[in-house]
Write a protein that holds these residues in place. Structure first.
Motif, PDB file in Angstrom:
ATOM      1  N   SER A 421     -10.130  34.892  -4.079  1.00  0.00           N
ATOM      2  CA  SER A 421     -10.896  36.345  -3.494  1.00  0.00           C
ATOM      3  C   SER A 421      -9.440  36.137  -2.439  1.00  0.00           C
ATOM      4  CB  SER A 421     -11.975  36.547  -2.466  1.00  0.00           C
ATOM      5  OG  SER A 421     -13.046  36.291  -3.179  1.00  0.00           O
ATOM      6  N   GLY A 422      -8.032  36.123  -2.905  1.00  0.00           N
ATOM      7  CA  GLY A 422      -7.062  36.031  -2.406  1.00  0.00           C
ATOM      8  C   GLY A 422      -5.918  35.254  -1.331  1.00  0.00           C
ATOM      9  N   GLU A 423      -7.567  34.251  -1.364  1.00  0.00           N
ATOM     10  CA  GLU A 423      -7.609  32.763   0.162  1.00  0.00           C
ATOM     11  C   GLU A 423      -6.692  31.946  -0.720  1.00  0.00           C
ATOM     12  OE1 GLU A 423      -9.625  29.822   2.464  1.00  0.00           O
ATOM     13  OE2 GLU A 423     -10.375  31.644   1.605  1.00  0.00           O
ATOM     14  N   ALA A 424      -5.660  30.965  -0.257  1.00  0.00           N
ATOM     15  CA  ALA A 424      -5.207  30.216  -0.746  1.00  0.00           C
ATOM     16  C   ALA A 424      -4.439  30.039  -1.710  1.00  0.00           C
ATOM     17  CB  ALA A 424      -5.670  28.478  -0.801  1.00  0.00           C
ATOM     18  N   THR A 425      -3.113  31.523  -2.211  1.00  0.00           N
ATOM     19  CA  THR A 425      -2.410  31.655  -3.730  1.00  0.00           C
ATOM     20  C   THR A 425      -1.938  30.630  -4.381  1.00  0.00           C
ATOM     21  OG1 THR A 425      -3.017  33.933  -3.546  1.00  0.00           O
ATOM     22  CG2 THR A 425      -2.168  33.379  -5.063  1.00  0.00           C
ATOM     23  N   GLN A 426      -2.391  30.073  -5.178  1.00  0.00           N
ATOM     24  CA  GLN A 426      -0.825  29.138  -5.863  1.00  0.00           C
ATOM     25  C   GLN A 426      -1.038  29.655  -7.452  1.00  0.00           C
ATOM     26  OE1 GLN A 426      -1.427  24.932  -5.335  1.00  0.00           O
ATOM     27  NE2 GLN A 426      -1.421  24.200  -3.247  1.00  0.00           N
ATOM     28  N   ALA A 427       0.748  29.016  -8.294  1.00  0.00           N
ATOM     29  CA  ALA A 427       0.575  28.957  -9.091  1.00  0.00           C
ATOM     30  C   ALA A 427       1.144  28.212  -9.954  1.00  0.00           C
ATOM     31  CB  ALA A 427       2.055  29.941  -9.030  1.00  0.00           C
ATOM     32  N   SER A 428       0.511  27.336 -10.677  1.00  0.00           N
ATOM     33  CA  SER A 428       0.943  26.231 -11.579  1.00  0.00           C
ATOM     34  C   SER A 428       1.794  26.305 -12.497  1.00  0.00           C
ATOM     35  CB  SER A 428      -0.435  25.708 -12.118  1.00  0.00           C
ATOM     36  OG  SER A 428      -0.999  26.330 -13.077  1.00  0.00           O
ATOM     37  N   CYS A 429       2.796  25.337 -13.205  1.00  0.00           N
ATOM     38  CA  CYS A 429       3.370  24.630 -14.277  1.00  0.00           C
ATOM     39  C   CYS A 429       3.275  24.311 -14.918  1.00  0.00           C
ATOM     40  CB  CYS A 429       4.774  25.142 -13.681  1.00  0.00           C
ATOM     41  SG  CYS A 429       5.792  25.142 -14.793  1.00  0.00           S
ATOM     42  N   VAL A 430       3.102  24.152 -15.951  1.00  0.00           N
ATOM     43  CA  VAL A 430       2.997  22.561 -16.655  1.00  0.00           C
ATOM     44  C   VAL A 430       3.615  22.789 -17.853  1.00  0.00           C
ATOM     45  CG1 VAL A 430       0.262  22.499 -15.975  1.00  0.00           C
ATOM     46  CG2 VAL A 430       1.077  23.972 -18.468  1.00  0.00           C
ATOM     47  N   VAL A 431       3.788  21.530 -18.103  1.00  0.00           N
ATOM     48  CA  VAL A 431       5.108  21.776 -19.416  1.00  0.00           C
ATOM     49  C   VAL A 431       4.726  20.559 -20.304  1.00  0.00           C
ATOM     50  CG1 VAL A 431       7.336  20.373 -19.970  1.00  0.00           C
ATOM     51  CG2 VAL A 431       7.280  21.558 -17.462  1.00  0.00           C
ATOM     52  N   TYR A 432       4.886  21.012 -21.805  1.00  0.00           N
ATOM     53  CA  TYR A 432       4.693  20.563 -23.288  1.00  0.00           C
ATOM     54  C   TYR A 432       5.248  19.802 -23.701  1.00  0.00           C
ATOM     55  CZ  TYR A 432       2.637  19.329 -27.375  1.00  0.00           C
ATOM     56  OH  TYR A 432       2.489  18.768 -29.028  1.00  0.00           O
ATOM     57  N   GLN A 433       5.730  19.348 -24.091  1.00  0.00           N
ATOM     58  CA  GLN A 433       7.141  18.418 -24.824  1.00  0.00           C
ATOM     59  C   GLN A 433       6.823  16.952 -25.904  1.00  0.00           C
ATOM     60  OE1 GLN A 433      11.362  17.926 -22.843  1.00  0.00           O
ATOM     61  NE2 GLN A 433      11.912  18.841 -24.752  1.00  0.00           N
ATOM     62  N   LYS A 434       7.382  17.002 -26.930  1.00  0.00           N
ATOM     63  CA  LYS A 434       7.348  16.026 -27.528  1.00  0.00           C
ATOM     64  C   LYS A 434       5.979  15.458 -27.705  1.00  0.00           C
ATOM     65  CE  LYS A 434      11.659  13.360 -24.661  1.00  0.00           C
ATOM     66  NZ  LYS A 434      11.738  12.524 -24.132  1.00  0.00           N
ATOM     67  N   HIS A 435       5.004  16.202 -27.935  1.00  0.00           N
ATOM     68  CA  HIS A 435       4.033  16.586 -28.545  1.00  0.00           C
ATOM     69  C   HIS A 435       2.650  16.492 -27.673  1.00  0.00           C
ATOM     70  CE1 HIS A 435       6.037  16.445 -32.796  1.00  0.00           C
ATOM     71  NE2 HIS A 435       6.208  15.793 -32.330  1.00  0.00           N
ATOM     72  N   ASP A 436       3.285  16.204 -26.126  1.00  0.00           N
ATOM     73  CA  ASP A 436       2.486  15.853 -24.888  1.00  0.00           C
ATOM     74  C   ASP A 436       2.612  16.711 -24.137  1.00  0.00           C
ATOM     75  OD1 ASP A 436      -0.025  14.355 -24.153  1.00  0.00           O
ATOM     76  OD2 ASP A 436       1.433  12.105 -24.118  1.00  0.00           O
TER      77      ASP A 436
END
Length: 624
Positions: A421-436
């Protein structure tokens, strides 16, 4: 080979001393290629530039060497230690690397008047006692259940223990003796704790004998209820040991590590089986972090084994000391000489003689056979999974018509926004490479200065922060696909950011959830006017994008929850005048959290460093 090597490099090799030390090879860009140790630096380094090299893997490496650095040490043992430290620090691509960020779990007995049993993972603390390590969390939880059932040691948090007024459910089901409300004397509880410690150390016979003696004593004194309780404990302990199976418990074996290798399909796997206190606790599979070996460039088994032992047992942290057992059973390789330096280093590190067996007999031979079978199974599973991932990667490349020859090079960065509900907003970035998934490259971003709940503004902010200096990112780290979790709105926002930054909008792909959010109904949305793609549940490409999206969602949610919990836990303390970060930290550490601070008396609050009587009264008044 020498014709391809710069003359200046060969001249540097000729000037090397004939002393023990460590050498490091670098490529044209100054990137580390390999770290090695030598008894004689000049002879060892010069051997790389001869015509007949030991393997195609080394040949490929030598063609890329453009410079070297050396460090002279007093002994080969010192060189081995330095080599290990540099490998872990630099992660050279041509070294065999066993990188595992997870520490081992332990059973902990807290340093309390009534010690508490707990699952523990992390740095050890001298105030408590630790038993292990265990190969996995299941082994720890299983041991705690045994100790609860047989010895009835408490597992509740200290704050809960302190505030109990009546026994909990665990006492009612005979899993805790309820010291919190005085249902057991200090002396009897301490005796139970001592027996539990003996059990964890493998002295099962002694524990059983003490129970039997106590049962007969109670019986002779006409204390039949107590005698029956001891009888039940003996039965429980006997059942536990039988469940371990007749070949899994070996009296007198103590602590043993069993190491076996499987190598197939360009991959290697080391299986580590752990025996603690004579109990076989299970095993754990390790895979070298060096990409996939070519079939003709596989290192020999002993090279992999030595790399694992060095990197696993000889780290500088306190935990590595507890990892070294008295006996190591190692799969034997023909014509492999014993490494005296490694043996001596293990002895020095452990402060005791470590016995290394290559041809075990009896029970230990059986354990080694089990470890070899498990290594084969783990490797087969990894190869099957890797084959499936490669097919998914190649399918996505084909579906999106990407000009990528080597599927391993495909790099995808996926973003997701999470908040409550707008509290503690975070963005994530995950990475995929080398088939994993490349978890070491994951990133979280705290999102500030936006209207709470505005996901579009959050996505704009995170993309700006991630790609503002896109041209400075090394080529191999630049994504081919930027995947955003969302439909047209999120893709449009990503397109605006990329236009502002002058980046290629062809990289942007949105993954929109289908009707009812059912897997297989997702649609791929593009920022460059291409028609949306609905691939269907059977599409390997869609399965890959869904896998990456779900990982981004998981990573974002865990970060958001931790941030939210932290904010909620300290917010009431932050409102109190005179309580800064240091005092707040001391209060939370002393009482185990905000709940403990709330339950503390004024006198107890005063005992915390930096808390005066007036401040303690103020804290108590504010929290109540």
């Amino acid at each position: 080979m020498s014709n391809e090597t710069p003359e200046t490099l060969l001249n540097d090799v000729k000037k090397l001393p004939g002393l023990p030390g460590v050498y490091r090879f670098f490529d044209e860009a100054g990137q580390i290629l390999y770290v090695g140790k030598a008894k004689d630096l000049k002879k060892r380094v010069n051997s790389y530039f001869q015509r007949n090299l030991s393997s195609p893997r080394i040949e490929r490496m030598v063609t890329r060497i453009r410079s070297l650095q050396t460090t002279v040490t007093r002994t080969e043992t010192e060189a081995l230690i330095l080599e290990n430290n540099l490998i872990k620090e630099l992660s050279p691509p041509f070294n065999i690397l066993f990188r595992d960020d997870k520490s081992y779990p332990y059973v902990m007995l807290s340093g309390h008047q009534y010690p508490r049993l707990a699952y523990y993972r992390g740095r050890v603390d001298k105030r408590h006692q630790y038993f292990g390590p265990f190969p996995n969390s299941w082994a720890v939880r299983n041991s705690i259940q045994i100790l609860q059932k047989v010895f009835q040691i408490r597992t509740c948090e200290d704050t809960v223990f302190k505030n109990r007024s009546r026994p909990c459910l665990l006492h009612q089901i005979h899993r805790c003796s309820a010291p919190c409300v005085g249902r057991i004397t200090d002396k009897n509880y301490a005796e139970d704790v001592n027996k539990a410690m003996k059990f964890l150390e493998g002295d099962h016979a002694s524990v059983m004998a003490e129970f039997e003696k106590a049962m007969f004593t109670y019986s002779e004194n006409m204390q039949f209820e107590e005698a029956a309780m001891m009888r039940d404990r003996i039965a429980d302990l006997s059942q536990v040991l039988q469940q371990q199976s007749m070949d899994a418990v070996a009296e007198g074996e103590g602590d043993v590590d069993v190491l076996a290798i499987a190598m197939k399909g360009g991959l290697a796997c080391i299986n580590l089986a752990m025996v603690r206190g004579g109990r076989h606790l299970g095993d754990r599979a390790y895979f070298p972090k060096m990409g996939r070996f070519k079939e003709d460039a596989m290192p020999d088994g002993d090279e992999v084994m030595q790399a694992f032992i060095t990197q696993h047992y000889l780290s500088d942290d306190a935990e590595s000391l507890k990892l070294i057992p008295r006996v190591m059973v190692i799969q034997d390789f023909k014509d492999t000489p014993d490494n005296e330096e490694l043996q001596q280093l293990l002895n020095d590190k452990a402060g005791k003689k470590v016995q290394i067996l290559r041809q075990p007999q009896g029970q230990r031979k059986h354990w080694l056979t089990m470890a070899q079978n498990n290594a084969e199974l783990a490797l087969t599973k990894r190869l099957t999974e890797a084959g499936g991932q490669e097919a998914r990667t190649r399918s996505l490349i084909d579906v999106l018509n990407l000009d990528i020859e080597n599927a391993e090079d495909l790099r995808i960065e996926c973003f997701d926004i999470s908040h409550t509900s707008g509290e503690a907003t975070q963005a994530s970035c995950v990475v995929y490479q080398k088939h994993d998934m490349q978890s070491s490259e994951y990133r979280r971003f705290n999102i500030n200065d936006i209207i709470p709940g505005d996901d579009y503004a959050a996505m704009r902010q995170v993309l700006h922060r991630r790609y503002a200096n896109f041209q400075e990112i090394p080529t191999e780290k630049q994504p081919h696909i930027v995947l955003v979790d969302g439909g047209k709105g999120q893709v449009s926002m990503a397109k605006e950011v990329f236009d502002e930054l002058g980046l290629d909008i062809h990289m942007i792909v949105g993954i929109a959830k289908g009707e009812g959010r059912k897997v297989g109904l997702e649609t791929l949305i593009f920022a460059d006017q291409r028609e949306p793609l609905t691939l269907g549940l059977e599409s390997p490409a869609l399965l890959l994008t869904a896998q990456i999206r779900d990982e981004a969602h998981r990573f974002a949610i865990t970060g958001m929850r931790a941030k939210r919990q932290k904010a909620r836990n300290v917010s009431r303390l932050e409102e109190i005048e005179g309580i800064g970060a240091k005092r707040r930290q001391k209060l939370l550490a002393r009482f185990g959290g905000l709940k403990g601070v709330v339950n503390a008396t004024i006198e107890e609050l005063q005992q915390v460093e930096g808390i005066s009587k007036a401040l303690a009264e103020q804290i108590y008044k504010q929290l109540h």
